[in-house]
Write a protein that holds these residues in place. Structure first.
Motif, PDB file in Angstrom:
ATOM      1  N   UNK A 160       0.841  -1.190   0.000  1.00 28.75           N
ATOM      2  CA  UNK A 160       0.000   0.000   0.000  1.00 28.75           C
ATOM      3  C   UNK A 160       0.878   1.243   0.000  1.00 28.75           C
ATOM      4  N   UNK A 161       0.394   2.349  -0.561  1.00 26.77           N
ATOM      5  CA  UNK A 161       1.154   3.597  -0.498  1.00 26.77           C
ATOM      6  C   UNK A 161       1.463   3.961   0.950  1.00 26.77           C
ATOM      7  N   UNK A 162       2.646   4.500   1.184  1.00 27.37           N
ATOM      8  CA  UNK A 162       3.075   4.830   2.545  1.00 27.37           C
ATOM      9  C   UNK A 162       2.280   5.986   3.127  1.00 27.37           C
ATOM     10  N   UNK A 163       1.824   6.888   2.255  1.00 27.99           N
ATOM     11  CA  UNK A 163       1.067   8.050   2.720  1.00 27.99           C
ATOM     12  C   UNK A 163      -0.306   8.021   2.067  1.00 27.99           C
ATOM     13  N   UNK A 164      -1.302   7.765   2.880  1.00 30.21           N
ATOM     14  CA  UNK A 164      -2.678   7.771   2.390  1.00 30.21           C
ATOM     15  C   UNK A 164      -3.496   8.717   3.262  1.00 30.21           C
ATOM     16  N   UNK A 165      -4.630   9.112   2.768  1.00 28.57           N
ATOM     17  CA  UNK A 165      -5.448  10.077   3.500  1.00 28.57           C
ATOM     18  C   UNK A 165      -6.921   9.779   3.272  1.00 28.57           C
ATOM     19  N   UNK A 166      -7.704  10.039   4.292  1.00 25.21           N
ATOM     20  CA  UNK A 166      -9.148   9.879   4.188  1.00 25.21           C
ATOM     21  C   UNK A 166      -9.746  11.091   3.486  1.00 25.21           C
ATOM     22  N   UNK A 167     -10.947  10.974   2.934  1.00 22.75           N
ATOM     23  CA  UNK A 167     -11.603  12.132   2.328  1.00 22.75           C
ATOM     24  C   UNK A 167     -11.687  13.291   3.316  1.00 22.75           C
ATOM     25  N   UNK A 168     -11.425  14.477   2.805  1.00 22.15           N
ATOM     26  CA  UNK A 168     -11.420  15.648   3.665  1.00 22.15           C
ATOM     27  C   UNK A 168     -10.045  16.003   4.184  1.00 22.15           C
ATOM     28  N   UNK A 169      -9.067  15.069   4.007  1.00 22.42           N
ATOM     29  CA  UNK A 169      -7.701  15.363   4.420  1.00 22.42           C
ATOM     30  C   UNK A 169      -7.128  16.475   3.568  1.00 22.42           C
ATOM     31  N   UNK A 170      -6.121  17.174   4.090  1.00 21.26           N
ATOM     32  CA  UNK A 170      -5.447  18.216   3.334  1.00 21.26           C
ATOM     33  C   UNK A 170      -4.746  17.648   2.103  1.00 21.26           C
ATOM     34  N   UNK A 171      -4.488  16.332   2.099  1.00 24.77           N
ATOM     35  CA  UNK A 171      -3.903  15.718   0.911  1.00 24.77           C
ATOM     36  C   UNK A 171      -4.896  15.654  -0.234  1.00 24.77           C
ATOM     37  N   UNK A 172      -6.177  15.696   0.080  1.00 26.24           N
ATOM     38  CA  UNK A 172      -7.217  15.641  -0.938  1.00 26.24           C
ATOM     39  C   UNK A 172      -7.951  16.976  -0.961  1.00 26.24           C
ATOM     40  N   UNK A 173      -7.552  17.884  -1.827  1.00 23.78           N
ATOM     41  CA  UNK A 173      -8.195  19.200  -1.843  1.00 23.78           C
ATOM     42  C   UNK A 173      -9.649  19.118  -2.280  1.00 23.78           C
ATOM     43  N   UNK A 174     -10.372  20.162  -1.995  1.00 26.93           N
ATOM     44  CA  UNK A 174     -11.778  20.280  -2.374  1.00 26.93           C
ATOM     45  C   UNK A 174     -11.861  20.433  -3.897  1.00 26.93           C
ATOM     46  N   UNK A 175     -12.096  19.332  -4.587  1.00 27.57           N
ATOM     47  CA  UNK A 175     -12.055  19.363  -6.051  1.00 27.57           C
ATOM     48  C   UNK A 175     -13.069  20.327  -6.661  1.00 27.57           C
ATOM     49  N   UNK A 176     -14.319  20.359  -6.195  1.00 26.13           N
ATOM     50  CA  UNK A 176     -15.254  21.334  -6.768  1.00 26.13           C
ATOM     51  C   UNK A 176     -14.774  22.781  -6.612  1.00 26.13           C
ATOM     52  N   UNK A 177     -14.150  23.087  -5.465  1.00 23.98           N
ATOM     53  CA  UNK A 177     -13.619  24.437  -5.264  1.00 23.98           C
ATOM     54  C   UNK A 177     -12.547  24.748  -6.293  1.00 23.98           C
ATOM     55  N   UNK A 178     -11.596  23.843  -6.473  1.00 25.24           N
ATOM     56  CA  UNK A 178     -10.505  24.119  -7.399  1.00 25.24           C
ATOM     57  C   UNK A 178     -10.967  24.062  -8.854  1.00 25.24           C
ATOM     58  N   UNK A 179     -11.972  23.250  -9.146  1.00 26.10           N
ATOM     59  CA  UNK A 179     -12.563  23.285 -10.486  1.00 26.10           C
ATOM     60  C   UNK A 179     -13.198  24.654 -10.747  1.00 26.10           C
ATOM     61  N   UNK A 180     -13.872  25.195  -9.739  1.00 24.59           N
ATOM     62  CA  UNK A 180     -14.495  26.520  -9.891  1.00 24.59           C
ATOM     63  C   UNK A 180     -13.440  27.594 -10.098  1.00 24.59           C
TER      64      UNK A 180
END
Length: 296
Positions: free
Chosen positions: A8-28
């Protein structure tokens, strides 16, 4: 014994983590109306530094076709906080694209930019050699390794281009750091050795970054050009390879890069954006127990 399953990847994150930005926000943000505030074309084999305010969009493009660029980032107000290629590679991947973030060094460790658009990476994907675009595996070419390998002195490697670029901002060679190689295809072979391939960018390909903080940026147009021919030294006579013309020099495959900075104009599109903060670690690195962790 090795597992039958891939690790497994050494660094994973749950939804909402800073590793996973708010995609709709950045799409906007990527789709918002914008006003051009800075624009220049960087000539071949040169470097330039410029500033980008927080909340603005930085766009780097290939106006005349394939060309590799070496990018450095600093916190405009504190150059000790600068882009950390190794941690970015761990947190995301060896090659970055849309929604990935470029992270800063310790003790700051926060996103400096978020990639909001990439015309090349997703289209290129993974090639037959396992090569990908927008490289974090390698770093800038420099005159020291060139002298070591070829015996020649050449002053316009990416490291030197970046050094000259940042001098007007009070920075020195010691501030130049590992880069994001934009538009560059690289990978590791079966023996784990680093390889480079010819840049696949077409005229008008671009990558866009959203500035999470006030930035000082510097970019070099690599003297290797599109890397379809590669060699050390000023002339750069490359060996003949697949798809290459024997005797063609690196200079012949060098092209400019275009840099643009935009202010986001749509009211409300940045309402959901919050400037990233430094992690709230307040420890003292075990200074109270300098011999190491207590046992028992």
């Amino acid at each position: 014994m090795p597992s039958d399953h891939p690790p497994a990847p050494a660094y994973t994150a749950t939804p909402g983590s800073i590793l996973h930005p708010n995609k709709p926000l950045y799409d906007s943000i990527a789709q918002a109306n914008r006003t051009l505030t800075t624009s220049f074309t960087l000539p071949i084999r040169s470097g330039r530094a410029w500033t980008v305010p927080a909340g603005h969009i930085l766009r780097i493009s290939t106006p005349e076709g394939p060309q590799v660029g070496d990018l450095n980032l600093w916190n405009l107000h504190n150059p000790r906080e600068r882009f950390w290629a190794a941690r970015t590679r761990q947190l995301h991947a060896s090659h970055v694209s849309t929604y990935d973030r470029l992270w800063s060094t310790l003790p700051y460790l926060r996103p400096m930019v978020t990639i909001i658009r990439d015309s090349l990476g997703p289209a290129y994907g993974v090639d037959k050699w396992n090569g990908r675009v927008h490289d974090l595996l390698g770093t800038r070419c420099d005159p020291y390794v060139n002298k070591m390998l070829s015996g020649d002195s050449y002053d316009y490697h990416c490291h030197s281009n970046l050094v000259r670029a940042v001098l007007p901002y009070g920075l020195t060679e010691f501030d130049v750091h590992d880069v994001l190689n934009v538009f560059q295809v690289t990978g590791l072979d079966a023996q784990g050795r680093y390889f480079m391939e010819a840049c696949p960018a077409q005229e008008g390909d671009a990558i866009e970054f959203f500035a999470e903080m006030d930035l000082l940026c510097a970019l070099s147009t690599c003297p290797g050009g599109d890397l379809s021919v590669w060699g050390w030294g000023e002339g750069g006579e490359g060996e003949e390879g697949e798809g290459e013309k024997k005797g063609k020099s690196m200079l012949e495959v060098c092209r400019p890069l275009k840099v643009e900075v935009f202010r986001v104009e749509d009211e409300g599109v940045l309402e959901g954006w919050v400037r990233p903060e430094v992690p709230a670690y307040r420890g003292a690195h075990g200074m109270a127990v300098p011999e190491g962790e207590k046992q028992g």
